[in-house]
Design a protein around this motif. Structure first.
Motif, short mmCIF file in Angstrom:
data_model
loop_
_atom_site.label_atom_id
_atom_site.label_comp_id
_atom_site.label_asym_id
_atom_site.label_seq_id
_atom_site.Cartn_x
_atom_site.Cartn_y
_atom_site.Cartn_z
N THR A 27 5.98 1.68 -0.63
CA THR A 27 5.17 0.95 0.73
C THR A 27 4.13 2.35 1.17
O THR A 27 4.90 3.55 1.00
N LYS A 28 3.33 2.01 1.61
CA LYS A 28 2.74 3.35 2.11
C LYS A 28 3.10 3.64 3.31
O LYS A 28 3.70 2.43 4.32
N ARG A 29 3.70 4.41 4.49
CA ARG A 29 3.77 4.89 5.31
C ARG A 29 3.63 4.39 6.44
O ARG A 29 4.15 3.80 6.91
N LYS A 30 1.92 4.04 6.13
CA LYS A 30 1.87 3.08 7.81
C LYS A 30 1.73 1.67 7.64
O LYS A 30 1.05 1.59 8.78
N HIS A 31 2.35 1.26 6.65
CA HIS A 31 2.16 -0.28 6.66
C HIS A 31 4.27 -0.23 6.63
O HIS A 31 4.73 -1.44 6.13
N LYS A 32 5.14 1.22 7.17
CA LYS A 32 6.57 0.70 7.47
C LYS A 32 7.08 0.11 7.97
O LYS A 32 7.95 -1.44 7.91
N ASP A 33 6.42 -0.77 8.94
CA ASP A 33 6.61 -1.73 9.92
C ASP A 33 6.59 -3.01 9.53
O ASP A 33 6.67 -4.31 9.80
N THR A 34 5.40 -3.57 8.30
CA THR A 34 5.10 -4.53 8.23
C THR A 34 5.03 -4.73 6.80
O THR A 34 5.03 -5.44 5.50
N ALA A 35 6.42 -3.46 6.31
CA ALA A 35 6.35 -3.94 4.51
C ALA A 35 7.15 -5.03 4.12
O ALA A 35 7.00 -5.39 3.04
N PHE A 36 7.71 -5.75 4.89
CA PHE A 36 8.65 -7.16 4.40
C PHE A 36 8.56 -8.88 5.29
O PHE A 36 8.30 -9.19 5.21
N SER A 37 6.90 -8.22 5.52
CA SER A 37 6.27 -9.30 6.14
C SER A 37 5.35 -10.15 5.42
O SER A 37 5.12 -11.29 5.42
N GLY A 38 4.84 -9.82 4.31
CA GLY A 38 3.99 -10.53 3.00
C GLY A 38 2.36 -10.24 3.59
O GLY A 38 1.89 -10.65 3.32
N SER A 39 2.65 -9.24 4.92
CA SER A 39 0.80 -10.02 5.46
C SER A 39 -0.10 -9.45 4.46
O SER A 39 -1.67 -9.70 4.52
N GLY A 40 -0.02 -8.17 3.58
CA GLY A 40 -0.81 -7.97 2.94
C GLY A 40 -1.21 -8.97 1.33
O GLY A 40 -2.13 -9.85 1.18
#
Length: 155
Positions: free
Chosen positions: A7-20
């Protein structure tokens, strides 16, 4: 089973949220249904990024995560259950329906599906809303990672 996510570094905190995937949908889920796409190998995870990389994107600033998904919590999609056109370059309504049904059912934590890029290998559709998801996600390991510069479309 070890599984990998880039994942892109900017999405590290939501990498496992499924938000995208919840916002935009994906090959195996409709919008409004969170899903986390994982691969069975680091190489396959890289290929999945590369085939979806736009010309303006670079291969810098990505992170690699490894998680352990219990084998008992992985369902495999039977070969005869793949909808027509599942492996096309465009997302099909059939695959989105299959994956979304899996996510809604909640019977397992992940669904193993063949990769469109390398059909002999598997990706996992991970359900971040499954009751056991949090326990798996909390043990995710960040691994040192950098794409080889020769893979960049701008090299």
């Amino acid at each position: 089973m070890k599984a990998y996510r880039i994942t892109k570094r900017k999405h590290k905190d939501t990498a496992f949220s499924g938000s995208g995937a919840r916002q935009y949908g994906g090959r195996w889920n409709l919008p409004n249904h969170p899903a986390v796409y994982l691969s069975e190998s680091i190489a396959l995870a890289q290929l999945e990024i590369l085939v979806n990389l736009g010309e303006e994107n670079s291969l810098r600033n990505y992170l690699l995560f490894q998680i352990e998904v219990p084998d008992s919590q992985i369902m495999a999609l039977a070969d005869d259950a793949y909808p027509k056109g599942w492996d096309g370059t465009k997302v099909s309504a059939g695959t989105q329906e299959v994956g979304t049904d899996f996510l809604i059912d909640g019977e397992a934590l992940a669904l193993a599906v063949r990769s469109c890029v390398v059909p002999q290998e598997y990706n996992l559709i991970f359900n971040p809303e499954h009751p056991e998801a949090e326990a798996v996600i909390k043990d995710a390991a960040k691994i040192r990672f950098q794409f080889d510069a020769r893979l960049s479309p701008n090299s």
